[in-house]
Design an enzyme around this catalytic site. Structure first.
Site, PDB file in Angstrom:
ATOM      1  N   ASP A 312       0.859  -1.183   0.000  1.00 17.80           N
ATOM      2  CA  ASP A 312       0.000   0.000   0.000  1.00 17.80           C
ATOM      3  C   ASP A 312       0.893   1.230   0.000  1.00 17.80           C
ATOM      4  OD1 ASP A 312      -1.676   2.151   0.842  1.00 17.80           O
ATOM      5  OD2 ASP A 312      -3.103   0.680   1.594  1.00 17.80           O
ATOM      6  N   HIS A 314      -0.371   4.620   0.195  1.00 20.15           N
ATOM      7  CA  HIS A 314      -1.037   5.826   0.708  1.00 20.15           C
ATOM      8  C   HIS A 314      -0.277   6.386   1.900  1.00 20.15           C
ATOM      9  CE1 HIS A 314      -4.302   5.258  -2.007  1.00 20.15           C
ATOM     10  NE2 HIS A 314      -4.646   4.104  -1.482  1.00 20.15           N
ATOM     11  N   ASP A 326      -2.501  -6.610 -12.286  1.00 14.57           N
ATOM     12  CA  ASP A 326      -3.922  -6.699 -11.944  1.00 14.57           C
ATOM     13  C   ASP A 326      -4.326  -5.501 -11.098  1.00 14.57           C
ATOM     14  OD1 ASP A 326      -4.153  -8.997 -13.380  1.00 14.57           O
ATOM     15  OD2 ASP A 326      -5.037 -10.194 -11.774  1.00 14.57           O
ATOM     16  N   ASP A 329     -10.073  -3.930 -12.904  1.00 11.78           N
ATOM     17  CA  ASP A 329     -11.126  -4.941 -13.074  1.00 11.78           C
ATOM     18  C   ASP A 329     -11.683  -5.408 -11.730  1.00 11.78           C
ATOM     19  OD1 ASP A 329     -11.365  -4.997 -15.824  1.00 11.78           O
ATOM     20  OD2 ASP A 329      -9.871  -6.572 -16.089  1.00 11.78           O
ATOM     21  N   ARG A 330     -12.907  -5.889 -11.804  1.00 18.98           N
ATOM     22  CA  ARG A 330     -13.680  -6.447 -10.693  1.00 18.98           C
ATOM     23  C   ARG A 330     -14.094  -5.381  -9.680  1.00 18.98           C
ATOM     24  NH1 ARG A 330     -14.491 -11.681 -10.909  1.00 18.98           N
ATOM     25  NH2 ARG A 330     -13.085 -13.023 -12.066  1.00 18.98           N
ATOM     26  N   ASN A 358      -2.418 -10.260 -15.930  1.00 22.46           N
ATOM     27  CA  ASN A 358      -3.276 -10.769 -17.003  1.00 22.46           C
ATOM     28  C   ASN A 358      -4.518  -9.897 -17.211  1.00 22.46           C
ATOM     29  OD1 ASN A 358      -4.049 -12.011 -14.355  1.00 22.46           O
ATOM     30  ND2 ASN A 358      -5.742 -12.824 -15.565  1.00 22.46           N
ATOM     31  N   HIS A 359      -4.864  -9.066 -16.219  1.00 19.09           N
ATOM     32  CA  HIS A 359      -6.023  -8.187 -16.377  1.00 19.09           C
ATOM     33  C   HIS A 359      -5.681  -6.855 -17.031  1.00 19.09           C
ATOM     34  CE1 HIS A 359      -9.645 -10.022 -14.571  1.00 19.09           C
ATOM     35  NE2 HIS A 359      -8.750 -10.815 -14.007  1.00 19.09           N
ATOM     36  N   HIS A 407       3.826 -11.438 -12.214  1.00 18.43           N
ATOM     37  CA  HIS A 407       2.415 -11.567 -11.848  1.00 18.43           C
ATOM     38  C   HIS A 407       1.991 -13.032 -11.753  1.00 18.43           C
ATOM     39  CE1 HIS A 407      -1.799 -10.718 -11.398  1.00 18.43           C
ATOM     40  NE2 HIS A 407      -2.064 -11.572 -12.360  1.00 18.43           N
ATOM     41  N   ARG A 455      -6.807 -22.539 -14.887  1.00 19.70           N
ATOM     42  CA  ARG A 455      -7.487 -21.376 -15.448  1.00 19.70           C
ATOM     43  C   ARG A 455      -7.849 -21.564 -16.916  1.00 19.70           C
ATOM     44  NH1 ARG A 455      -6.317 -16.952 -11.958  1.00 19.70           N
ATOM     45  NH2 ARG A 455      -4.681 -17.463 -10.467  1.00 19.70           N
ATOM     46  N   HIS A 482      -1.504 -13.172  -8.404  1.00 20.85           N
ATOM     47  CA  HIS A 482      -2.395 -13.883  -9.326  1.00 20.85           C
ATOM     48  C   HIS A 482      -3.433 -14.774  -8.651  1.00 20.85           C
ATOM     49  CE1 HIS A 482      -3.512 -15.042 -13.298  1.00 20.85           C
ATOM     50  NE2 HIS A 482      -2.892 -16.200 -13.346  1.00 20.85           N
TER      51      HIS A 482
END
Length: 553
Positions: A312, A314, A326, A329-330, A358-359, A407, A455, A482
């Site tokens: 993180d 921040h 990644d 997404d989601r 991969n995203h 990843h 996968r 991943h």
């Protein structure tokens, strides 16, 4: 034996409902060992694999369910769902058309008449040659028909995009058409202020000609003067800024500063949008930085200094960090996340390192929400720009010649050297096989050797594969992500591979912890730190995902 089967299935169902999907898979496997000819066990295990995003394993189990009972509709349904999640729309459509719709559909209808219950089982829907009465049953299963229609839309859209696509050799960079300096628009304007002023100048002069019949020479001179004034304003630094009513973070000049990033983060926390001008500036500057990097980036950490992987950022001003992909997404704040990471990269390129996951690809973004989110919060130009910049992300990093950070995982063949990774031409969408694909998609497995990917893309590799790769490249450790892990991390392959996952309570439903790894030079021993989820604005995950994908959640 019958009681054992019932117990295994019941416990598996309980584990699934408690979102303990890995445990459910183990329990369904026990039931399958006792009776492998029960299609329900295979289909249920497929569903658990889908929840863990193990779509390759889900397809295998669903296919087995179909082999056991060709009339068992859920087998086709699960396989179609897995194909959809992988972006294989045509294969999914075949399952829904040929088996879910054109095959038998299990519809349970109870007509409560006192103590009498009527249960209707297999019903045929839309089979070729069926009469109108048979087709009316479609109204009884709106869920299945709705999913079919969404799948058909996706296939039609895919065909349309293929038909109008431009050959790779003829494509121009979208970045060439963007000048963020010129974005100074009024709230209802679609043209830059410079163009508006020039247009008004010419229009006013034309009106003067018509009203007072001024000579052409005078008008021409007036136009030239107007344009000169405009040019002088531009050169003197009076270029149009964003709308005066915009109260968000602003970049002064061409330098992204820490003060700007702090203000932007505060705005994001309050669900305020960054102005398109500054969003363009951040993404375009990041594009230039990433384009200059090799596919495998070497990182040097000085003795006594710390370096964090998947952490993180921040509030940490001087941290050195590598994130393993990644980013999008989601979740429904992917845009805010990627703009924050890119802003930090612009501010301090040598302090933050970003790898591709991969995203970070068109096909994933189209399905899992980033494309829809960017289109909703910004516009279509940004969708294309992000797709291009994602292709510039490096594929892996090596820290102090000891730690390999990626990843996904390792390779389908032995003998891959770091020089082979450096030589990969990454400026493209990820292929479905080869070194680049495997770096983004592969997973470790407990057994030695190699196996098919759970996968459906990449492969699974054992501890012996990891050991040989490290020895051949004089490395000590593989760090990858991943996969969601209950504790945020997992140490595997005799301590030579660590999976670290930094999204706690994944998709607001998995209940997992997040983790990051801190290394200190020169020893570079991993120190793993875990953390729990915190509250976020009330926007559900997958809010921007494709309709058909949300249907299967």
């Amino acid at each position: 034996m019958l009681q054992k089967l019932r117990n295994s299935k019941s416990c598996a169902n309980d584990a699934f409902n408690a979102r303990k999907y890995a445990k459910a898979i183990d329990l369904y496997s026990q039931a399958i060992e006792v009776n492998s000819q029960n299609a329900v066990y295979w289909a249920n295990r497929a569903f658990a694999h889908i929840k863990l995003e193990e779509y390759g394993s889900a397809i295998q189990d669903a296919t087995k369910a179909i082999e056991v009972d060709p009339k068992y509709s859920k087998g086709y349904y699960r396989r179609g769902a897995a194909h959809l999640a992988m972006g294989k729309f045509k294969e999914a459509l075949k399952d829904f058309q040929q088996r879910i719709v054109l095959s038998t559909i299990v519809v349970a209808i109870r007509l409560e008449l006192g103590t009498i219950s009527l249960k209707v089982g297999y019903l045929i829907l839309n089979l070729p040659g069926q009469d109108l009465e048979s087709r009316k049953y479609a109204q009884m299963i709106p869920d299945a028909t709705k999913k079919l229609k969404e799948c058909e839309k996706a296939v039609m859209k895919l065909k349309f995009e293929e038909a109008i696509s431009v050959p790779e050799s003829e494509r121009r960079s979208i970045a060439d058409s963007i000048d963020f300096h010129s974005i100074g628009k009024g709230p209802n304007s679609s043209v830059s202020t410079e163009v508006a002023i020039a247009t008004v100048t010419v229009a006013v002069m034309a009106v003067v000609v018509m009203l007072v019949k001024t000579s052409k020479t005078t008008v021409a001179a007036a136009i030239v003067v107007g344009l000169l004034v405009l040019g002088a304003c531009w050169w003197s630094g009076c270029k149009p800024d964003v709308e005066p009513q915009y109260s968000g973070a602003r970049i002064e000049g061409d330098v992204v500063t820490l003060d700007f990033v702090k203000k932007m983060l505060d705005d994001f926390k309050n669900q305020k949008c960054l102005h398109k001008r500054y969003a363009f500036q951040i993404v375009l500057q990041t594009r230039e930085i990433l384009h200059a990097l090799p596919s495998l980036v070497d990182i040097k950490v000085l003795d006594g200094k710390h370096f964090t992987v998947c952490g993180d950022v921040h509030g940490q001003k001087r941290i050195h960090i590598c994130l393993t992909g990644d980013f999008v997404d989601r979740g429904s704040f992917s845009l805010e996340v990627i703009l924050t990471l890119f802003a930090f990269k612009c501010m301090s390129p040598s302090a933050i390192y970003l790898a591709r996951g991969n995203h970070e690809s068109k096909s994933m973004n189209k399905i899992y929400g980033f494309e829809g989110e960017v289109r909703s919060k910004l516009n279509d130009t940004f969708v294309e720009l992000f797709s291009e910049v994602f292709c510039y992300l490096p594929l892996a990093h090596v820290i102090n010649e000891k730690v390999f950070v990626v990843h996904g995982g390792l390779f389908s063949v032995d003998g891959v050297k770091l020089s082979d990774i450096r030589a990969i031409n990454r400026f493209c969408e990820p292929p479905e096989e080869g070194l680049m694909c495997e770096l983004l998609w592969s997973d470790p497995q407990p057994l030695p050797g190699r196996g098919p990917s759970k996968r459906g893309v990449g492969l699974s590799f054992g501890a012996d594969v990891t050991k040989r790769f490290l020895q051949e490249n004089n490395l000590d450790l593989v760090v990858r992500s991943h996969e969601v892990k209950d504790e945020g991390y997992e140490i595997e392959h005799d301590g030579k591979l660590i999976t670290v996952f930094s999204a706690p309570n994944y998709c607001d439903q998995m209940g997992n912890k997040g983790a990051f790894i801190r290394f200190e030079a020169p020893e570079m021993k991993p120190n793993i730190v875990t953390f729990s989820a915190v509250s976020h604005p009330d926007v559900k995950p997958m809010a921007y995902a494709n309709n058909f994908l949300r249907m299967f959640q």
